[in-house]
Design a protein around this motif. Structure first.
Motif, mmCIF file in Angstrom:
data_model
loop_
_atom_site.group_PDB
_atom_site.id
_atom_site.type_symbol
_atom_site.label_atom_id
_atom_site.label_comp_id
_atom_site.label_asym_id
_atom_site.label_seq_id
_atom_site.Cartn_x
_atom_site.Cartn_y
_atom_site.Cartn_z
ATOM 1 N N GLY A 180 -3.564 12.886 -10.022
ATOM 2 C CA GLY A 180 -4.176 12.325 -8.821
ATOM 3 C C GLY A 180 -4.380 10.832 -8.931
ATOM 4 N N PHE A 181 -4.776 10.377 -10.110
ATOM 5 C CA PHE A 181 -5.024 8.949 -10.296
ATOM 6 C C PHE A 181 -3.710 8.160 -10.260
ATOM 7 C CE2 PHE A 181 -5.947 5.013 -12.413
ATOM 8 C CZ PHE A 181 -7.240 4.703 -12.025
ATOM 9 N N ILE A 182 -2.722 8.600 -11.033
ATOM 10 C CA ILE A 182 -1.517 7.780 -11.155
ATOM 11 C C ILE A 182 -0.643 7.852 -9.898
ATOM 12 C CG2 ILE A 182 -1.552 7.938 -13.657
ATOM 13 C CD1 ILE A 182 0.734 9.884 -13.578
ATOM 14 N N MET A 183 -0.650 8.990 -9.192
ATOM 15 C CA MET A 183 0.167 9.077 -7.991
ATOM 16 C C MET A 183 -0.479 8.341 -6.826
ATOM 17 S SD MET A 183 1.557 12.977 -8.613
ATOM 18 C CE MET A 183 2.640 13.110 -7.181
ATOM 19 N N SER A 184 -1.803 8.336 -6.764
ATOM 20 C CA SER A 184 -2.482 7.515 -5.762
ATOM 21 C C SER A 184 -2.263 6.035 -6.053
ATOM 22 C CB SER A 184 -3.973 7.836 -5.728
ATOM 23 O OG SER A 184 -4.197 9.155 -5.293
ATOM 24 N N ALA A 185 -2.280 5.676 -7.327
ATOM 25 C CA ALA A 185 -2.020 4.287 -7.690
ATOM 26 C C ALA A 185 -0.587 3.891 -7.348
ATOM 27 C CB ALA A 185 -2.292 4.068 -9.176
ATOM 28 N N ARG A 186 0.355 4.824 -7.453
ATOM 29 C CA ARG A 186 1.730 4.504 -7.085
ATOM 30 C C ARG A 186 1.804 4.078 -5.613
ATOM 31 N NH1 ARG A 186 6.825 5.162 -8.857
ATOM 32 N NH2 ARG A 186 6.111 6.216 -10.728
ATOM 33 N N TYR A 187 1.034 4.759 -4.766
ATOM 34 C CA TYR A 187 1.004 4.358 -3.363
ATOM 35 C C TYR A 187 0.513 2.912 -3.230
ATOM 36 C CZ TYR A 187 -0.736 3.772 1.374
ATOM 37 O OH TYR A 187 -0.993 3.266 2.620
ATOM 38 N N ALA A 188 -0.512 2.543 -4.005
ATOM 39 C CA ALA A 188 -1.031 1.178 -3.945
ATOM 40 C C ALA A 188 0.009 0.168 -4.425
ATOM 41 C CB ALA A 188 -2.305 1.069 -4.781
ATOM 42 N N VAL A 189 0.764 0.527 -5.470
ATOM 43 C CA VAL A 189 1.818 -0.375 -5.951
ATOM 44 C C VAL A 189 2.900 -0.519 -4.885
ATOM 45 C CG1 VAL A 189 3.534 -0.772 -7.750
ATOM 46 C CG2 VAL A 189 1.326 0.235 -8.355
ATOM 47 N N GLU A 190 3.261 0.597 -4.237
ATOM 48 C CA GLU A 190 4.259 0.531 -3.171
ATOM 49 C C GLU A 190 3.779 -0.353 -2.028
ATOM 50 O OE1 GLU A 190 4.989 4.553 -2.018
ATOM 51 O OE2 GLU A 190 6.300 4.975 -3.712
ATOM 52 N N GLN A 191 2.494 -0.248 -1.685
ATOM 53 C CA GLN A 191 1.919 -1.118 -0.655
ATOM 54 C C GLN A 191 2.127 -2.582 -1.002
ATOM 55 O OE1 GLN A 191 -2.273 0.179 -0.408
ATOM 56 N NE2 GLN A 191 -1.983 0.128 1.806
ATOM 57 N N ALA A 192 1.799 -2.931 -2.241
ATOM 58 C CA ALA A 192 1.867 -4.329 -2.662
ATOM 59 C C ALA A 192 3.299 -4.835 -2.732
ATOM 60 C CB ALA A 192 1.185 -4.490 -4.018
ATOM 61 N N ALA A 193 4.205 -3.986 -3.238
ATOM 62 C CA ALA A 193 5.583 -4.413 -3.485
ATOM 63 C C ALA A 193 6.482 -4.233 -2.270
ATOM 64 C CB ALA A 193 6.160 -3.634 -4.665
ATOM 65 N N GLY A 194 6.019 -3.493 -1.264
ATOM 66 C CA GLY A 194 6.861 -3.229 -0.108
ATOM 67 C C GLY A 194 7.882 -2.146 -0.342
ATOM 68 N N GLY A 195 7.652 -1.315 -1.343
ATOM 69 C CA GLY A 195 8.588 -0.249 -1.699
ATOM 70 C C GLY A 195 8.348 0.161 -3.138
ATOM 71 N N ASP A 196 9.163 1.088 -3.630
ATOM 72 C CA ASP A 196 8.964 1.597 -4.984
ATOM 73 C C ASP A 196 10.003 1.025 -5.943
ATOM 74 O OD1 ASP A 196 7.256 4.112 -6.215
ATOM 75 O OD2 ASP A 196 9.102 3.701 -7.306
ATOM 76 N N SER A 197 9.521 0.510 -7.063
ATOM 77 C CA SER A 197 10.438 -0.048 -8.067
ATOM 78 C C SER A 197 10.845 0.978 -9.109
ATOM 79 C CB SER A 197 9.777 -1.242 -8.775
ATOM 80 O OG SER A 197 8.754 -0.797 -9.655
ATOM 81 N N GLY A 198 10.259 2.192 -9.060
ATOM 82 C CA GLY A 198 10.574 3.202 -10.065
ATOM 83 C C GLY A 198 11.959 3.780 -9.882
ATOM 84 N N SER A 199 12.591 4.130 -10.990
ATOM 85 C CA SER A 199 13.942 4.675 -10.936
ATOM 86 C C SER A 199 14.151 5.704 -12.039
ATOM 87 C CB SER A 199 14.975 3.551 -11.107
ATOM 88 O OG SER A 199 16.281 4.079 -11.197
ATOM 89 N N THR A 200 14.896 6.768 -11.704
ATOM 90 C CA THR A 200 15.405 7.695 -12.728
ATOM 91 C C THR A 200 16.922 7.696 -12.712
ATOM 92 O OG1 THR A 200 15.292 9.569 -11.182
ATOM 93 C CG2 THR A 200 13.365 9.169 -12.584
ATOM 94 N N GLU A 201 17.508 6.738 -12.042
ATOM 95 C CA GLU A 201 18.960 6.672 -11.939
ATOM 96 C C GLU A 201 19.580 6.386 -13.308
ATOM 97 O OE1 GLU A 201 22.153 4.845 -8.733
ATOM 98 O OE2 GLU A 201 20.256 3.811 -9.093
ATOM 99 N N GLY A 202 20.518 7.232 -13.703
ATOM 100 C CA GLY A 202 21.220 7.031 -14.968
ATOM 101 C C GLY A 202 20.425 7.378 -16.203
ATOM 102 N N VAL A 203 19.281 8.040 -16.056
ATOM 103 C CA VAL A 203 18.459 8.371 -17.221
ATOM 104 C C VAL A 203 19.165 9.419 -18.081
ATOM 105 C CG1 VAL A 203 16.326 9.489 -17.979
ATOM 106 C CG2 VAL A 203 16.265 7.788 -16.146
#
Length: 454
Positions: free
Chosen positions: A266-289
């Motif tokens: 709950g804490f880290i996924m809610s924080a992800r929303y806040a990071v997305e707000q600030a950055a204008g999108g999500d910088s996380g990736s699992t592409e090519g992992v």
């Protein structure tokens, strides 16, 4: 799924990040005139600042950067530590960061900290020396200030700092969440990024937490929880528990489960929303992992393999399933913003001492390993020291541990040479039984490598 565990963990984690009460006190014009002054004000961007100066100021100002959470000005990690610092003669100051945006306020935090220093100097007098101190997300702010001190900061003290930066954070948390969703709830299509609002992030976290709770009932589920925990860099020592033995994979997983079931997601996924707000999108990736190679780098790989064997599961089959899971692709503009504002790099312009608990569920101590490697690559390792307290929890320090680390930094600045910063030397600085310093260092940070600039 009940949200009470999420709120309970958030309250627990916010103890070190709660703002001190703000009141107005008259300004004075020079250090010699101060007599227990408390001061607040507002910066040009709407951020607020707070400062406290003791009656017998030693001339050193500690410029404190608070952690992730509401934009409220704070000038110490917690009231007890603040009182101890004031008793030693240190003045304290800190900003709220810009309150008009996301709680992931990395776009304004460094600027607002330096503006707070300007405001302090104008209202309370010029410090003879200013040290930057930062906690959690503020530890990342602190590391960025230590990289570019602009001749105004003499040294820096980091507390449980997110020093590996936002890009790595988003990647390894997304990897762990992907493993949980794909292996424990493959038919639910739980969203992990792109939340339209905070409520959607909380709902997704509750669904994923429910899947974890259900999976814990079977050996197969426990093995998969251990695998996801490895990708999350989740410690196997939970608050309120004795640490499990090195040869006790079941006990290790049980304590990782405690973190997850008590509101970690709950804490880290809610924080992800806040990071997305600030950055204008999500910088996380699992592409090519390469999921198998990623696990091979984890210090928790032995636990995972033991639990898979005990459950009669084929680890390679699950790793193959993860490889076939549709990849999350980073938003290029969000990645650029996060790289520009939310990474510490590896350069240092002043001495920095970082202090971390060994079993931190939110900012894993392994972040220090990644940061030290980057500092070493830039040739600035002579300026960096890292110390560890053997304790579970995020920013779960005693005031005495913070004082001991601060004293070591001050001696480095006074003499030009680092004093002993090992467990014995730091413990000797404080009364017996008040610290839990250890010489045991964390392993490697498990995070996908996109070979980008951090």
């Amino acid at each position: 799924m009940r949200t009470r565990p999420v709120r309970r963990l958030a309250r627990h984690l916010a103890i070190g990040c709660a703002a001190l009460a703000l009141t107005i006190a008259p300004a004075v014009t020079a250090p010699a005139a101060t007599a227990g002054v408390h001061r607040t004000g507002t910066l040009a961007d709407g951020a607020t600042w707070v400062a406290d100066v003791p009656a017998h100021w030693n001339g050193t100002l500690l410029l404190f950067a608070h952690g992730y959470g509401p934009a409220r000005a704070q000038d110490a990690p917690d009231p007890a530590t603040g009182a101890a610092l004031l008793a030693e003669g240190y003045a304290l100051a800190g900003s709220s960061y810009d309150p008009h945006g996301s709680q992931w306020a990395l776009g304004s935090a460094v600027r607002d900290q330096f503006a707070t220093l300007d405001a302090f100097t104008a209202d309370l007098g010029r410090p003879r020396r200013t040290l930057s101190v930062g906690q959690s997300m503020g530890g990342l702010v602190n590391a960025r200030i230590a990289a570019r001190p602009h001749g105004r900061i003499a040294g820096a003290l980091g507390l449980c700092g997110l020093v590996a930066g936002g890009l790595d954070l988003n990647d390894y948390q997304l990897a762990g969440e992907t493993a949980l969703a794909a292996l424990l709830a493959p038919d639910e299509r739980i969203p992990l990024t792109g939340y339209p609002d905070a409520a959607a992030a909380t709902a997704a976290a509750n669904s994923l937490t429910a899947a974890v709770v259900s999976a814990q009932r079977t050996p197969q589920g426990r093995a998969r929880i251990a695998l996801a925990s490895a990708y999350l860099n989740l410690p196997s020592w939970a608050a309120g528990q004795d640490p499990p033995g090195a040869g006790d994979p079941a006990g290790q997983e049980a304590q990782q489960y405690r973190w997850l079931a008590s509101g970690q997601l709950g804490f880290i996924m809610s924080a992800r929303y806040a990071v997305e707000q600030a950055a204008g999108g999500d910088s996380g990736s699992t592409e090519g992992v390469n999921w198998a190679a990623l696990l091979a780098r984890s210090s928790r790989r032995g636990e995972v393999r033991a639990l898979y064997r005990a459950a009669g599961l084929d680890l390679d089959t699950d790793l193959g399933a993860l490889s076939r899971t549709p990849a999350h692709r980073a938003d290029p503009a969000a990645t650029r913003w996060t790289a520009r504002t939310s990474t510490a790099g590896g350069r240092l312009g002043v001495p920095l001492l970082d202090l971390h608990t060994t079993a931190d569920p939110l900012v894993p101590a392994e972040q220090e390993t990644a940061f030290a490697a980057r500092v070493r690559a830039h040739g600035d390792d002579r300026l960096l020291r890292q110390a560890f307290a053997a304790r579970p929890g995020h920013c779960a320090f005693t005031p005495q541990e913070i004082l001991a680390a601060l004293h070591a930094l001050v001696r480095r600045l006074d003499t030009g040479h680092w004093p002993g910063t090992g467990a014995a030397a730091l413990a000797a600085d404080q009364p017996a039984g008040t610290t839990a310093f250890t010489d045991r260092r964390p392993g490697r940070l498990v995070t996908p490598d996109r070979r980008r600039t951090r």
